[in-house]
Every structure is written in C-alpha cells, then in structure tokens.
Motif scaffolding. Structure first.
Motif, mmCIF file in Angstrom:
data_model
loop_
_atom_site.group_PDB
_atom_site.id
_atom_site.type_symbol
_atom_site.label_atom_id
_atom_site.label_comp_id
_atom_site.label_asym_id
_atom_site.label_seq_id
_atom_site.Cartn_x
_atom_site.Cartn_y
_atom_site.Cartn_z
ATOM 1 N N LEU A 11 1.721 -114.144 -49.305
ATOM 2 C CA LEU A 11 0.466 -113.509 -48.942
ATOM 3 C C LEU A 11 -0.090 -112.709 -50.118
ATOM 4 C CD1 LEU A 11 -1.628 -112.848 -46.783
ATOM 5 C CD2 LEU A 11 -0.120 -111.036 -45.944
ATOM 6 N N ALA A 12 0.784 -111.979 -50.804
ATOM 7 C CA ALA A 12 0.351 -111.176 -51.948
ATOM 8 C C ALA A 12 -0.105 -112.051 -53.109
ATOM 9 C CB ALA A 12 1.490 -110.263 -52.403
ATOM 10 N N THR A 13 0.526 -113.213 -53.267
ATOM 11 C CA THR A 13 0.147 -114.142 -54.337
ATOM 12 C C THR A 13 -1.204 -114.789 -54.054
ATOM 13 O OG1 THR A 13 2.460 -114.639 -54.870
ATOM 14 C CG2 THR A 13 0.813 -116.247 -55.560
ATOM 15 N N ASP A 14 -1.387 -115.217 -52.809
ATOM 16 C CA ASP A 14 -2.637 -115.889 -52.444
ATOM 17 C C ASP A 14 -3.820 -114.925 -52.410
ATOM 18 O OD1 ASP A 14 -1.301 -118.252 -52.213
ATOM 19 O OD2 ASP A 14 -1.291 -118.317 -50.028
ATOM 20 N N ALA A 15 -3.547 -113.695 -52.004
ATOM 21 C CA ALA A 15 -4.640 -112.730 -51.832
ATOM 22 C C ALA A 15 -4.234 -111.366 -52.368
ATOM 23 C CB ALA A 15 -5.031 -112.639 -50.361
ATOM 24 N N PRO A 16 -4.241 -111.182 -53.678
ATOM 25 C CA PRO A 16 -3.890 -109.873 -54.249
ATOM 26 C C PRO A 16 -4.757 -108.764 -53.652
ATOM 27 C CG PRO A 16 -4.078 -111.524 -55.973
ATOM 28 C CD PRO A 16 -4.594 -112.158 -54.715
ATOM 29 N N ASP A 29 -10.725 -111.831 -47.610
ATOM 30 C CA ASP A 29 -11.430 -113.109 -47.666
ATOM 31 C C ASP A 29 -10.606 -114.157 -48.413
ATOM 32 O OD1 ASP A 29 -14.021 -114.617 -47.209
ATOM 33 O OD2 ASP A 29 -13.885 -114.757 -49.389
ATOM 34 N N LYS A 30 -9.815 -113.717 -49.393
ATOM 35 C CA LYS A 30 -8.970 -114.648 -50.143
ATOM 36 C C LYS A 30 -7.856 -115.228 -49.279
ATOM 37 C CE LYS A 30 -9.812 -112.419 -54.595
ATOM 38 N NZ LYS A 30 -9.233 -111.598 -55.694
ATOM 39 N N VAL A 31 -7.441 -114.471 -48.249
ATOM 40 C CA VAL A 31 -6.429 -115.019 -47.330
ATOM 41 C C VAL A 31 -6.986 -116.277 -46.675
ATOM 42 C CG1 VAL A 31 -5.046 -114.592 -45.268
ATOM 43 C CG2 VAL A 31 -5.469 -112.723 -46.893
ATOM 44 N N TRP A 32 -8.209 -116.168 -46.185
ATOM 45 C CA TRP A 32 -8.855 -117.311 -45.540
ATOM 46 C C TRP A 32 -9.055 -118.468 -46.515
ATOM 47 C CZ3 TRP A 32 -14.449 -118.598 -45.730
ATOM 48 C CH2 TRP A 32 -14.770 -119.647 -44.864
ATOM 49 N N ARG A 33 -9.416 -118.158 -47.762
ATOM 50 C CA ARG A 33 -9.731 -119.202 -48.732
ATOM 51 C C ARG A 33 -8.502 -119.772 -49.424
ATOM 52 N NH1 ARG A 33 -15.154 -119.325 -49.479
ATOM 53 N NH2 ARG A 33 -16.345 -117.510 -48.770
ATOM 54 N N GLN A 34 -7.461 -118.959 -49.621
ATOM 55 C CA GLN A 34 -6.341 -119.379 -50.448
ATOM 56 C C GLN A 34 -5.078 -119.733 -49.670
ATOM 57 O OE1 GLN A 34 -6.858 -119.867 -53.626
ATOM 58 N NE2 GLN A 34 -8.863 -118.897 -53.680
ATOM 59 N N TRP A 35 -4.925 -119.192 -48.461
ATOM 60 C CA TRP A 35 -3.712 -119.504 -47.690
ATOM 61 C C TRP A 35 -3.694 -121.004 -47.399
ATOM 62 C CZ3 TRP A 35 0.511 -116.642 -46.657
ATOM 63 C CH2 TRP A 35 1.407 -117.112 -45.682
ATOM 64 N N THR A 36 -2.571 -121.669 -47.653
ATOM 65 C CA THR A 36 -2.493 -123.123 -47.534
ATOM 66 C C THR A 36 -1.527 -123.512 -46.414
ATOM 67 O OG1 THR A 36 -0.818 -123.117 -49.276
ATOM 68 C CG2 THR A 36 -3.089 -123.562 -49.937
ATOM 69 N N PRO A 37 -2.001 -123.499 -45.165
ATOM 70 C CA PRO A 37 -1.097 -123.728 -44.036
ATOM 71 C C PRO A 37 -0.381 -125.064 -44.056
ATOM 72 C CG PRO A 37 -3.402 -123.787 -43.337
ATOM 73 C CD PRO A 37 -3.387 -123.281 -44.728
ATOM 74 N N ASP A 38 -1.049 -126.126 -44.498
ATOM 75 C CA ASP A 38 -0.399 -127.438 -44.500
ATOM 76 C C ASP A 38 0.779 -127.471 -45.458
ATOM 77 O OD1 ASP A 38 -2.155 -128.365 -42.637
ATOM 78 O OD2 ASP A 38 -3.523 -129.266 -44.091
ATOM 79 N N ALA A 39 0.578 -126.903 -46.665
ATOM 80 C CA ALA A 39 1.661 -126.875 -47.641
ATOM 81 C C ALA A 39 2.755 -125.901 -47.227
ATOM 82 C CB ALA A 39 1.113 -126.505 -49.018
#
Length: 241
Positions: free
Chosen positions: A94-99, A135-145
């Motif tokens: 989470l911290a990596t995807d959305a600092p 907003d980066k959580v929504w854009r960067q979190w990759t649920p499929d991967a």
C-alpha cells in the motif's frame, strides 16, 4: 442504546465548518464576527466519504444478507481492528503504490453462501492520507496481480459459535481486492471451502494453478466478486471517474 456505529455515535463532518462560521475574534479590544472560511464542495464530499466507516450503521457496512448470483449470509462481525491484523507485506505494498497513504483501521465480517459451500471473510481497510495520496490507491493498486501474491493474503475471521468457528487460514483458496473510486477504502475478500479442506499452496496461488482456482470451483470464484460489491458501497459520488 445499541451500538449501531463503529464509534458509537454519528460524527458531523461539517462541525469544523459550522464552528468557523460562528467564530469570534478580538481586534483592538472589540469582538468582530469573523468571515466564514469557504469550504469547497469537493472538500466536503471528501470529508463525508472519509467518515463513512464511522457514520454508517454497522448493518449497512456489513448487511445481514448479500446477493451476488447466490445469496450470502453474514455469520459475524469482528470488532474494528488495528492494521496489525493485515500481513506486513500488505501495508508495504500500500505504501509503495500510494506514498503518503496508509491503513487507519480494518473492519471485517465473515459470510457463507446459502448452501454453506464456501466461507468468505470480507475486510474493509480504511485508508488515510491526503486526497491526492488516496487517489493513487485507486489508480495504482493492482488487485489482479496482487491476488497471485500469497504473502499479501489477509487472515480469515472465524466466527465463534457458528459453522465458521473453525474457519482457518490453511483453508484459504484465493483472495482479491478492490479500491473505492477515491482510494479511501480498500476492500478484500478471502475465501475457502466450508468443509475444512486445505486451500491452495503458495506456489499454486502465484501461478493460479491450484486445484481450487480453476473452473470446477465456481462457489469460491463467485465469492471473490464480493470485493467489487462492497467497494461500491463506499463510492465517492463527488468524484468523477
């Protein structure tokens, strides 16, 4: 009075604005009414969505029954928990995807389908941080991967005195997740068979080749879709897609 809310009472997200509008300042020994500080509609919408986990009745966060193809029945709700109930790797991702964003609280409940074929623990991760970070959580979190990464898979929630009292992590077959449309809430679902059989190994989860991950296990696959359904309950109507 029954505890209908996570914090026991509805919090007014407009309280700060109301105080600002009636504030009194002293200038040269006299009192003057301060001009209200304007609050943008987008800010009010953001404050409202951030408070949803506290202001929504628990019965709305985790309804007694949910229909998604099959009907799912809620077996129990866990007390609001700290972020230490999540795997360390989950928080790091989470911290990596959305600092600048991070976990604030975790809400959990366990469901079963009406045939009691599958158990599914639904978790709602409350995310904190500035709006731009969330907003980066929504854009960067990759649920499929991420669903192929067993080190991120959260624990299940066994519900005492129910058919899911013995639900355990070794029964976990698969998991997935979905962020709300502004990243303020990250919903995950961890599912497994209700008959006690062992779930997928870490290697099987990474490759998607586990015997229970293929098409002969539709109940488990269907339960995974609950993450989209629950994430939709935290949609920020003030945010455009």
């Amino acid at each position: 009075m029954p505890k209908r809310y996570w914090m026991g009472a509805v919090l007014s997200v407009a309280l700060g604005a109301a105080i600002a509008a009636t504030a009194v300042v002293t200038t040269s020994g006299s009192s003057q009414a301060a001009k209200p500080v304007p609050v943008a509609p987008s800010q009010l919408a953001d404050e409202s969505i951030l408070a949803l986990w506290r202001t929504k009745p628990v019965e709305q966060v985790f309804p007694p029954t949910v229909t998604l193809g099959s009907q799912y029945v809620r077996l129990g709700i866990a007390p609001a928990a700290g972020c230490d109930v999540l795997p360390k790797a989950f928080g790091e991702e989470l911290a990596t995807d959305a600092p600048g964003a991070g976990c604030v609280k975790v809400l959990r409940a366990t469901y079963t389908d009406i045939t009691q074929t599958v158990f599914a623990t639904v978790g709602v991760v409350v995310v904190g941080g500035e709006a731009s970070a969330r907003d980066k959580v929504w854009r960067q979190w990759t649920p499929d991967a991420d669903s192929r990464r067993p080190e991120l898979m959260p624990d299940v929630f066994p519900v005492p005195a129910t058919v899911a009292a013995g639900f355990a992590d070794n029964q976990r077959v698969t998991w997935n997740s979905q962020a709300s449309n502004d990243g303020s809430y990250l919903v995950y679902v961890v599912s497994g068979f209700a008959d006690g059989r062992a779930g997928s190994t870490a290697a099987q989860s990474r490759t998607g080749s586990g015997k229970a991950l293929v098409a002969d296990s539709p109940p488990v696959q269907a339960a995974s879709g609950l993450s989209d359904l629950f994430a939709g309950e935290f949609t920020n109507a003030g945010k455009g897609q």
